[in-house]
Design a protein around this motif. Structure first.
Motif, PDB file in Angstrom:
ATOM      1  N   ARG A 182      56.254  20.075  47.046  1.00 51.19           N
ATOM      2  CA  ARG A 182      55.233  19.583  46.079  1.00 51.19           C
ATOM      3  C   ARG A 182      54.534  21.116  45.706  1.00 51.19           C
ATOM      4  O   ARG A 182      53.446  21.461  46.540  1.00 51.19           O
ATOM      5  N   ASP A 184      52.396  21.503  43.686  1.00 46.15           N
ATOM      6  CA  ASP A 184      51.258  21.475  43.097  1.00 46.15           C
ATOM      7  C   ASP A 184      50.220  21.583  44.074  1.00 46.15           C
ATOM      8  O   ASP A 184      49.035  21.638  43.929  1.00 46.15           O
ATOM      9  N   THR A 263      44.025  19.778  46.027  1.00 46.87           N
ATOM     10  CA  THR A 263      45.163  20.777  45.716  1.00 46.87           C
ATOM     11  C   THR A 263      45.480  21.388  47.064  1.00 46.87           C
ATOM     12  O   THR A 263      46.428  22.434  47.014  1.00 46.87           O
TER      13      THR A 263
END
Length: 424
Positions: A182, A184, A263
């Motif tokens: 991941r 991101d 985030t």
């Protein structure tokens, strides 16, 4: 019944006008007034809450409760001025890092005998007792507290087949998978301007922040154990790349904002923050959980337990009545109501126990951390000066930025801490 809530602009005038009250008979009618200072902002319904408390206090004692609300930002200077001028109230809310300072000045009255007579000695949360104890006496009655643990994205962990970490190595293992799968997400940010997030790793590795040896404070930040914990924590960023360059200057509020924006995968967070996260990002409902900060090889790493005491001032001529108020506020229904309304935890283990047994994934781990892993910073007036100097933050930032090695940064921080705490 007469209750007054004075605006902050009138604070100095009100302080000069405080009148001493004559002896307080517990649970007996009296014409006395008890003057109390409470910090503003912790509870959004503070005034309504103390309206109810005032009614109950008058019914119990026959006395009037006079509450003044003070902004946190102004409070310390106002306390110092009032102590110097002899215009302190009977009772005040004192932050856990202030209690020792005010006790050292001789402004506070010890409450050990009251606590013992009430049979509360074994029920008080130890971390709050520690921060409220100075020179062998208890000067701060535990009222409420929060503690920092780890919050994490349960949906991400489920997606990647990960279990919640129970050791430091498992934090690295989980973050490694998240980093790869991941991109991101920031797996585990290391904020450089967030002092309280450093100490769990110092303690978890067996280190100390500072200890009193004879009449000298000796920092433990440059000891092998503390260095091991600091090396692990900063290494999440510098060695593994689980943080981000921008986090070098982050405060805890920046960390919270980034987690709320979706985030961040894992982060150290206060027990009072999950509700804020969900308020900012309702789409994360059911997608976040919490765990106590793991010990290096299992168990729990201690975490700073911060909050407030209720302290009795030595100048009060109504100490029995003051204790009536302290006991009313810190035990039973009012203590639980305050905890429920603020998102903090009560200062007694009996009130915490149902929370510990709760299956709420955003409550129970913090309560467990508080009872089994709540710790206090050095209880001395001079540690506030260390915090004002931002000694620990400067140490972490110098490591994250590559300006110093862990050994260099901890050596410098320990020396500065020793100089400040020993008045050099």
């Amino acid at each position: 019944m007469k209750k007054r809530y004075l605006p902050i602009a009138m604070f100095a005038i009100a302080a000069l006008g405080l009148t001493a009250c004559s002896g307080g008979g517990t649970d007996s009618p009296t014409d006395d007034t008890l003057d109390v200072w409470i910090m503003q902002g912790t509870n959004p319904d503070t005034e309504a809450f103390f309206d109810t408390v005032g009614d109950a206090f008058t019914e119990k004692t026959g006395a009037t409760l006079n509450v003044e609300f003070v902004q946190w930002a102004d409070a310390h200077d106002r306390f110092v001025t009032a102590i110097a001028g002899g215009t302190t109230p009977d009772i005040a809310e004192t932050g856990t890092t202030w209690t020792a300072e005010f006790a050292d000045s001789g402004a506070l009255a010890p409450i050990d005998d009251y606590v013992a007579e009430a049979g509360l000695e074994d029920d008080l949360v130890q971390g709050l007792v520690d921060s409220g104890t100075y020179d062998g006496s208890l000067f701060g009655m535990p009222w409420y507290a929060g503690v920092r643990s780890i919050i994490y994205r349960t949906d991400v962990f489920a997606e990647l087949g990960l279990a919640a970490p129970t050791t430091w190595q498992e934090i690295v293992d989980a973050a490694t998978v998240i980093h790869a799968e991941r991109p991101d997400l920031i797996p585990f940010p290391v904020p450089g301007d967030a002092e309280m997030l450093t100490y769990p790793w110092v303690w978890g590795a067996g280190g100390e922040v500072s200890t009193l040896e004879g009449d000298q404070w000796v920092s433990g930040l440059d000891a092998d154990e503390a260095r091991e914990g600091i090396r692990f924590y900063t290494g999440l960023a510098t060695e593994h790349g689980f943080s981000s360059a921008g986090a070098t200057t982050w405060k805890e509020t920046d960390l919270l904002d980034n987690f709320s924006q979706g985030t961040v995968a894992m982060a150290i967070s206060g027990s009072w923050t999950p509700a804020t996260v969900l308020e900012k990002a309702p789409e994360l409902e059911g997608k976040i959980g919490a765990i106590a900060i793991p010990g290096q090889n299992g168990g729990i790493s201690p975490s700073v337990l911060g909050g407030s005491h209720l302290s009795m001032f030595e100048g009060s001529e109504n100490k029995d009545l003051a204790w009536d108020f302290m006991e009313l506020m810190t035990t039973g229904d009012f203590a639980q109501q305050w905890a429920d309304q603020t998102g903090y935890f009560a200062g007694t283990e009996s009130l915490l126990q149902p929370t510990i047994e709760s299956d709420d994934p955003l409550v129970q781990p913090f309560a467990e951390q508080m009872v089994d892993g709540g710790a206090s910073l050095p209880v001395t007036p001079t540690f506030g000066a260390v915090q004002a100097k931002k000694t620990t933050n400067a140490m972490i930032q110098s490591i994250l930025s590559g300006q110093k090695t862990v050994d260099e940064a901890t050596t410098d921080a320990a020396a500065e801490m020793n100089d400040i705490m020993n008045g050099n």
